[in-house]
Design a protein around this motif. Structure first.
Motif, mmCIF file in Angstrom:
data_model
loop_
_atom_site.group_PDB
_atom_site.id
_atom_site.type_symbol
_atom_site.label_atom_id
_atom_site.label_comp_id
_atom_site.label_asym_id
_atom_site.label_seq_id
_atom_site.Cartn_x
_atom_site.Cartn_y
_atom_site.Cartn_z
ATOM 1 N N LEU A 11 0.828 -1.202 0.000
ATOM 2 C CA LEU A 11 0.000 0.000 0.000
ATOM 3 C C LEU A 11 0.865 1.256 0.000
ATOM 4 O O LEU A 11 1.988 1.257 0.502
ATOM 5 C CB LEU A 11 -0.912 0.011 1.230
ATOM 6 C CG LEU A 11 -1.800 -1.225 1.438
ATOM 7 C CD1 LEU A 11 -2.640 -1.046 2.696
ATOM 8 C CD2 LEU A 11 -2.684 -1.474 0.229
ATOM 9 N N ASP A 12 0.315 2.357 -0.553
ATOM 10 C CA ASP A 12 1.058 3.616 -0.496
ATOM 11 C C ASP A 12 0.970 4.193 0.912
ATOM 12 O O ASP A 12 0.230 3.693 1.767
ATOM 13 C CB ASP A 12 0.546 4.612 -1.543
ATOM 14 C CG ASP A 12 -0.922 4.995 -1.346
ATOM 15 O OD1 ASP A 12 -1.372 5.070 -0.184
ATOM 16 O OD2 ASP A 12 -1.625 5.220 -2.349
ATOM 17 N N ALA A 13 1.732 5.257 1.163
ATOM 18 C CA ALA A 13 1.881 5.778 2.531
ATOM 19 C C ALA A 13 0.549 6.166 3.154
ATOM 20 O O ALA A 13 0.278 5.866 4.331
ATOM 21 C CB ALA A 13 2.834 6.970 2.528
ATOM 22 N N LYS A 14 -0.316 6.826 2.382
ATOM 23 C CA LYS A 14 -1.609 7.267 2.922
ATOM 24 C C LYS A 14 -2.482 6.080 3.283
ATOM 25 O O LYS A 14 -3.103 6.038 4.353
ATOM 26 C CB LYS A 14 -2.316 8.159 1.898
ATOM 27 C CG LYS A 14 -3.635 8.736 2.409
ATOM 28 C CD LYS A 14 -4.255 9.661 1.379
ATOM 29 C CE LYS A 14 -5.582 10.238 1.882
ATOM 30 N NZ LYS A 14 -6.198 11.142 0.885
ATOM 31 N N LEU A 15 -2.536 5.077 2.386
ATOM 32 C CA LEU A 15 -3.351 3.887 2.659
ATOM 33 C C LEU A 15 -2.797 3.075 3.814
ATOM 34 O O LEU A 15 -3.551 2.472 4.583
ATOM 35 C CB LEU A 15 -3.432 3.018 1.410
ATOM 36 C CG LEU A 15 -4.572 3.325 0.427
ATOM 37 C CD1 LEU A 15 -4.481 2.426 -0.780
ATOM 38 C CD2 LEU A 15 -5.934 3.185 1.103
ATOM 39 N N ARG A 16 -1.468 3.052 3.943
ATOM 40 C CA ARG A 16 -0.856 2.327 5.074
ATOM 41 C C ARG A 16 -1.335 2.915 6.389
ATOM 42 O O ARG A 16 -1.717 2.190 7.316
ATOM 43 C CB ARG A 16 0.667 2.398 4.993
ATOM 44 C CG ARG A 16 1.279 1.525 3.927
ATOM 45 C CD ARG A 16 2.759 1.801 3.799
ATOM 46 N NE ARG A 16 3.511 1.203 4.881
ATOM 47 C CZ ARG A 16 4.315 0.159 4.729
ATOM 48 N NH1 ARG A 16 4.449 -0.406 3.556
ATOM 49 N NH2 ARG A 16 4.974 -0.321 5.749
ATOM 50 N N ALA A 17 -1.315 4.253 6.480
ATOM 51 C CA ALA A 17 -1.741 4.920 7.710
ATOM 52 C C ALA A 17 -3.211 4.648 7.992
ATOM 53 O O ALA A 17 -3.609 4.363 9.133
ATOM 54 C CB ALA A 17 -1.478 6.422 7.600
#
Length: 341
Positions: free
Chosen positions: A168-174
């Motif tokens: 996942l990209d950084a935003k989705l990871r968070a």
């Protein structure tokens, strides 16, 4: 739900003198309902340890107990666990509902029970509107939620997560981290979560196992691991930026490595003299990189300051003073913690 007990767990590949030992006697008690994160760099043995709990890797020595039962010789399907992988492994031709229900259908769970379990998991994961969609119609974050939903409907004693957010990209990871926290609060199922990301580990874990070269370096709460690292490895791995580890700090005893976090160094009129080499602006704070020219090892020291401080000019000399109650001491020979000043 169930507790997990790791008793002197060892893993070797091969036999005799050519055997390669990759896990070196891990001991840990994980209480019923705990969320434990296993963290460490690539190749440290964290996924191997998880796969031994799952039954996907054989144990060379030691015991693994789930719910008080030794499971060394049990097949994965007999251990009452559910695993979520980095790869979503969804069936592309099946709907979200069918992907989540597939394992239950194979187990011949009654149709009404399957629907009830899937609907409940979909509500928890906010997947209700997507149950009739195919995986290709979903975002990466939604696909990962489907993979988690497939594990939830199993109603296992233990959840095992093997780097599930890596794709996942950084935003989705968070965002997904928050969903996993919410999921654990609602279900309270004992969970082991593997990651190489120390930010993920610090935000998710109730307690964390820090692995290095197949050795469990420390097992404790995120606060314990951050404020009282057991070794220089833990001190350098946990924290961004990492702890400064100084081999010849002023007043340090021979054979002692002095540790100090970047946020515990204050810029002062006098103190340790550092030549400024770089400054990183990070919004409300900045990182100052200074070369300690008076050190025999010519070390780089990192200072974290707030935006209220004037920006040091590159090439100039600044002075810093460590907060005395935040100093750490490690044995230079073993790397192990000696004391906190």
């Amino acid at each position: 739900m169930a507790s997990i007990e790791l008793k002197n767990v060892i893993k070797r590949y091969g036999k005799g003198k050519t055997a390669n030992q990759v896990i070196h006697g891990v001991n840990a008690h994980i209480a019923d309902g705990e969320f434990i994160v296993i963290v460490g760099p690539s190749g440290c043995g964290k996924s191997t340890l998880l796969r031994m709990v799952a039954g996907l890797e054989e144990i060379t020595e030691g015991d693994i107990c789930i719910g008080g039962r030794v499971v060394n010789q049990l097949e994965p399907a007999e251990r009452d666990i559910a695993m979520v992988f980095q790869n979503y492994a969804l069936y592309p031709h099946m709907s979200v509902f069918d992907n989540m229900a597939y394992g239950l259908k194979i187990a011949k769970v009654p149709v009404d029970d399957i629907k009830s379990r899937v609907d409940k998991a979909a509500k928890i994961l906010e997947l209700g509107p997507y149950l009739q969609r195919k995986p290709r119609e979903l975002s990466g974050g939604q696909r990962q939620r489907v993979a988690m939903g497939r594990a939830i409907v199993r109603q296992p004693q233990v959840f095992l997560f093997d780097e599930p957010l890596s794709n996942l990209d950084a935003k989705l990871r968070a965002q997904t981290r928050l969903e996993i926290q919410k999921l654990h609060r609602e279900l309270g199922i004992t969970s082991l979560f593997v990651t190489h990301d120390q930010v993920e580990a610090m935000t998710l874990a109730q307690r964390m196992i820090v692995m290095n070269g197949g050795v469990m370096e420390q097992f404790g709460t995120p606060e314990e691991v951050y404020t009282r690292p057991a070794t220089t490895f833990v001190a350098s791995f946990i924290g961004s930026p990492p702890m400064n580890l100084l081999k010849d700090a002023p007043d340090a005893k021979p054979g002692v490595i002095t540790g100090i976090r970047p946020e515990h160094l204050d810029i002062t009129p006098s103190g340790w003299a550092l030549q400024v080499e770089a400054v990183e602006m990070l919004g409300a704070e900045r990182l100052v990189y200074g070369r300690w020219a008076h050190s025999a090892t010519d070390q780089l020291v990192i200072i974290r300051t707030e935006e209220a401080h004037a920006v040091p000019v590159l090439g100039t000399t600044i002075h810093v003073t460590p907060r005395a109650d935040r100093l750490h001491a490690f044995d230079a020979a073993t790397g192990k913690r000696m004391m906190t000043a």
